[in-house]
Design an enzyme around this catalytic site. Structure first.
Site, PDB file in Angstrom:
ATOM      1  CB  ALA A   1      -0.953  -0.059   1.114  1.00  0.00           C
ATOM      2  CB  THR A   2       4.012   1.932   1.463  1.00  0.00           C
ATOM      3  OG1 THR A   2       3.791   1.813   2.973  1.00  0.00           O
ATOM      4  CG2 THR A   2       5.252   3.159   1.672  1.00  0.00           C
TER       5      THR A   2
ATOM      6  CG  ASN B   1      -2.234   3.089  11.086  1.00  0.00           C
ATOM      7  OD1 ASN B   1      -2.547   4.319  10.799  1.00  0.00           O
ATOM      8  ND2 ASN B   1      -1.196   3.053  11.860  1.00  0.00           N
TER       9      ASN B   1
ATOM     10  CD  GLN C   1      -5.143  -1.080   9.556  1.00  0.00           C
ATOM     11  OE1 GLN C   1      -5.832  -1.629   9.989  1.00  0.00           O
ATOM     12  NE2 GLN C   1      -3.803  -1.073   9.704  1.00  0.00           N
TER      13      GLN C   1
ATOM     14  CB  SER D   1      -2.341  -3.387   2.361  1.00  0.00           C
ATOM     15  OG  SER D   1      -1.054  -3.912   2.691  1.00  0.00           O
ATOM     16  N   GLY D   2      -2.680  -6.092   0.645  1.00  0.00           N
ATOM     17  CA  GLY D   2      -2.897  -7.561   0.891  1.00  0.00           C
ATOM     18  C   GLY D   2      -2.762  -8.029   2.468  1.00  0.00           C
ATOM     19  CG  HIS D   3       0.309  -6.944   5.078  1.00  0.00           C
ATOM     20  ND1 HIS D   3       0.691  -6.734   6.480  1.00  0.00           N
ATOM     21  CD2 HIS D   3       0.755  -5.839   4.546  1.00  0.00           C
ATOM     22  CE1 HIS D   3       1.347  -5.465   6.514  1.00  0.00           C
ATOM     23  NE2 HIS D   3       1.309  -5.004   5.357  1.00  0.00           N
TER      24      HIS D   3
ATOM     25  CB  THR E   1       8.218  -9.836 -13.716  1.00  0.00           C
ATOM     26  OG1 THR E   1       9.002  -9.577 -14.666  1.00  0.00           O
ATOM     27  CG2 THR E   1       7.140 -11.141 -13.681  1.00  0.00           C
TER      28      THR E   1
ATOM     29  CB  CYS F   1       3.824   1.914  11.330  1.00  0.00           C
ATOM     30  SG  CYS F   1       2.970   0.913  10.234  1.00  0.00           S
TER      31      CYS F   1
HETATM   32  N1  PLP Z   1      -1.727   2.790   5.610  1.00  0.00           N
HETATM   33  C1  PLP Z   1      -2.214   2.130   6.683  1.00  0.00           C
HETATM   34  C2  PLP Z   1      -3.512   3.076   7.226  1.00  0.00           C
HETATM   35  C3  PLP Z   1      -1.621   1.150   7.295  1.00  0.00           C
HETATM   36  O1  PLP Z   1      -2.186   0.675   8.520  1.00  0.00           O
HETATM   37  C4  PLP Z   1      -0.411   0.728   6.730  1.00  0.00           C
HETATM   38  C5  PLP Z   1       0.342  -0.693   7.247  1.00  0.00           C
HETATM   39  O2  PLP Z   1       0.429  -0.492   8.557  1.00  0.00           O
HETATM   40  C6  PLP Z   1      -0.054   1.275   5.577  1.00  0.00           C
HETATM   41  C7  PLP Z   1      -0.678   2.034   4.887  1.00  0.00           C
HETATM   42  C8  PLP Z   1       1.181   0.692   4.618  1.00  0.00           C
HETATM   43  O3  PLP Z   1       0.694  -0.589   4.394  1.00  0.00           O
HETATM   44  P1  PLP Z   1       1.863  -1.736   3.660  1.00  0.00           P
HETATM   45  O4  PLP Z   1       2.417  -2.409   4.675  1.00  0.00           O
HETATM   46  O5  PLP Z   1       1.285  -2.579   2.427  1.00  0.00           O
HETATM   47  O6  PLP Z   1       2.793  -0.921   2.697  1.00  0.00           O
END
Ligand code: PLP
Length: 367
Positions: free
Chosen positions: A70-71, A148, A176, A193-195, A231, A313
Site C-alpha cells: 500500500a505504501t 490504523n 484498514q 494492502s494484501g496483508h 514482473t 509502524c
Molecule cells: N496505511 C495504513 C493505514 C496502514 O495501516 C499501513 C500499514 O500498517 C499502510 C498504509 C502501509 O501498508 P503496507 O504495509 O502495505 O505498505
C-alpha cells in the site's frame, strides 16, 4: 509458545483459502505473466481474475493497478498531484499513516506546500480546517478511511466532496477498512494492502478513477498500464484476489464476529480509557490507556499476547505516536496506551485470556 495474536492492524494471518489459491502459482505454474506462450497466458489470466476480484469491491468507474505494498500504491497516487497544473498544495490529515503523512511532507521538497489538517479529541478531522485551507491551489487531499492506531472512521465521502468542490483530487488510504466497511465512492484514488485482509505480504493495489492521469513511479518494461514496471507475481496477485473475494463473501459474518469480540473486550477493560472516538470506530480496534502504566514494561511482562504499544509502524521508530499526540494526549498518557486488534481468526477465549494476562500485569505494576 505461540502467543495470542491481537495485533490485526499490524498484519493479519493468511487465510487458508488464500494459501490454497496461491500455491499453484508458486509450484508448477511458474510462467511469467508477461510471456506470450501458453504458460505465460495462464499466469496472465490468473492475474486478471485477481484484478477483477479486487475491482469487485471498488467503485466501478476505474482501474486497479497492482503494486508491491500500500505504501507503494500511495506513493504512486501522489504523482497525480503533479498533473494538476497551477496547483501546488497538498492537504492530508495529521493522523495519517506515515505512508501518506511522510510522503506528503516529502512533497515539500518538490515545490508543494503541504498542510497537515488537525483532528479533534476523538481523532476526527476538523472539517473547517479543510474548508479553510482548500482552494484553487489545492492539488490533492489525502484522508484515511480507518485510522490504523485508533480505529476512527473518517468522514471520507464528505472529504471527497469538499476536495472536489475545490477542484482537487481525493486520495483515500483504505488499508484498514477495505473489504470490511464502505469505501468512499467519490474518491479518485484508493490504496489497499494484501496483508491487512488475510492476504499475503508484498502486494497492494491502487484504484484509479477513469480519466485521471498518473505518471509512472517505476520505469522499465511498461507493465501495469505503463505506470508500475516490473514482473508481477501471479501468486501474490491470486492471493490478494482470493483475500478480497473472501472479505466480500464473509463481510457481514466477519463484522458480527468482530463486534462480539470488541464488546467482550470493552467489558473486560472497563478500568481503562478508550483513545479515539467510541462511536465512529472500526470495532476491530481497541486503543486504550491506563494512567501511570509503563507499556514497555507491560509488553515485556505479557509475552503470551502479541499486541502493540500505539502503532506498530511507529513503535519500531522510537517516536511517540503522532496520532495519540494529535488527540491532545500528554506524553505520559501516550506511553500508557496499548492497541489491541481483533480479527477473523480470534475467538472469545483469546480475548478473555489476553484481558486476564494484561489486567493482571497492569494491576501488579500499579499496585
Ligand atoms: N496505511 C495504513 C493505514 C496502514 O495501516 C499501513 C500499514 O500498517 C499502510 C498504509 C502501509 O501498508 P503496507 O504495509 O502495505 O505498505
Amino acid at each position: 509458545m505461540i502467543p495470542i495474536y491481537l495485533d490485526n492492524q499490524a498484519t493479519t494471518p493468511l487465510a487458508p483459502e488464500v494459501f490454497d489459491a496461491m500455491l499453484p502459482w508458486l509450484k508448477d505454474n511458474f510462467g511469467n505473466p508477461h510471456s506470450p506462450h501458453v504458460m505465460g497466458r495462464q499466469a496472465a489470466a490468473a492475474v486478471e481474475v485477481a484484478r477483477e476480484q479486487v475491482a469487485a469491491l471498488l467503485p466501478q468507474n476505474g482501474r486497479v493497478i497492482f503494486t508491491g505494498s500500500a505504501t507503494e500504491a500511495i506513493n504512486l497516487a501522489f504523482g497525480a498531484a503533479r498533473t494538476r497544473h497551477g496547483r501546488d498544495q497538498i492537504a492530508v490529515i495529521d493522523t495519517e499513516h506515515a505512508a501518506v503523512r511522510d510522503t506528503a511532507l516529502w512533497y515539500r521538497t518538490q515545490g508543494f506546500e503541504t498542510k497537515l489538517l488537525p483532528v479533534d479529541a476523538d481523532g476526527l478531522i476538523v472539517l473547517e480546517a479543510l474548508e479553510a485551507c482548500s482552494g484553487e491551489k489545492t492539488a490533492l487531499v489525502g484522508a484515511m478511511l480507518v485510522n490504523n492506531e485508533i480505529g476512527t472512521i473518517q468522514p471520507v465521502e464528505q472529504i471527497a466532496a469538499m476536495a472536489h468542490e475545490a477542484g482537487a483530487l481525493m486520495l483515500c488510504d483504505a488499508v484498514q477498512g477495505f473489504g470490511r466497511i464502505d469505501l468512499p465512492q467519490q474518491a479518485d484514488l484508493i490504496a489497499l494492502s494484501g496483508h491487512k485482509i488475510y492476504g499475503p505480504k508484498g502486494i497492494g493495489a491502487l484504484w484509479v478513477r477513469d480519466g485521471i492521469d498518473l505518471p509512472p513511479l517505476i520505469h522499465g518494461g511498461g507493465q501495469e498500464q505503463g505506470v508500475r514496471s516490473g514482473t508481477l507475481s501471479p501468486a501474490l496477485c491470486a492471493g490478494l484476489g482470493a483475500a478480497a473475494k473472501l472479505c466480500a463473501d464473509r463481510r457481514q459474518a466477519d463484522m458480527d464476529h468482530i463486534v462480539d469480540l470488541a464488546e467482550r473486550a470493552r467489558s473486560l477493560f472497563g478500568d481503562w480509557s478508550i483513545n479515539g472516538s467510541t462511536e465512529r470506530r472500526y470495532a476491530g480496534n481497541l486503543n486504550i490507556r491506563r494512567d501511570g502504566l509503563d507499556v514497555a514494561r507491560l509488553m515485556s511482562d505479557v509475552r503470551g499476547v502479541a499486541f502493540s504499544a500505539g502503532s506498530a509502524c511507529a513503535s519500531g521508530s522510537g517516536r511517540p505516536s503522532h496520532v495519540l499526540a494529535a488527540l491532545g494526549l500528554k506524553p505520559a498518557q501516550i506511553k500508557s496506551s496499548i492497541r489491541l486488534g481483533f480479527g477473523r481468526y480470534n475467538d472469545i477465549d483469546d480475548v478473555e485470556q489476553a484481558a486476564h494476562l494484561i489486567n493482571q500485569a497492569a494491576e501488579k505494576q500499579l499496585s
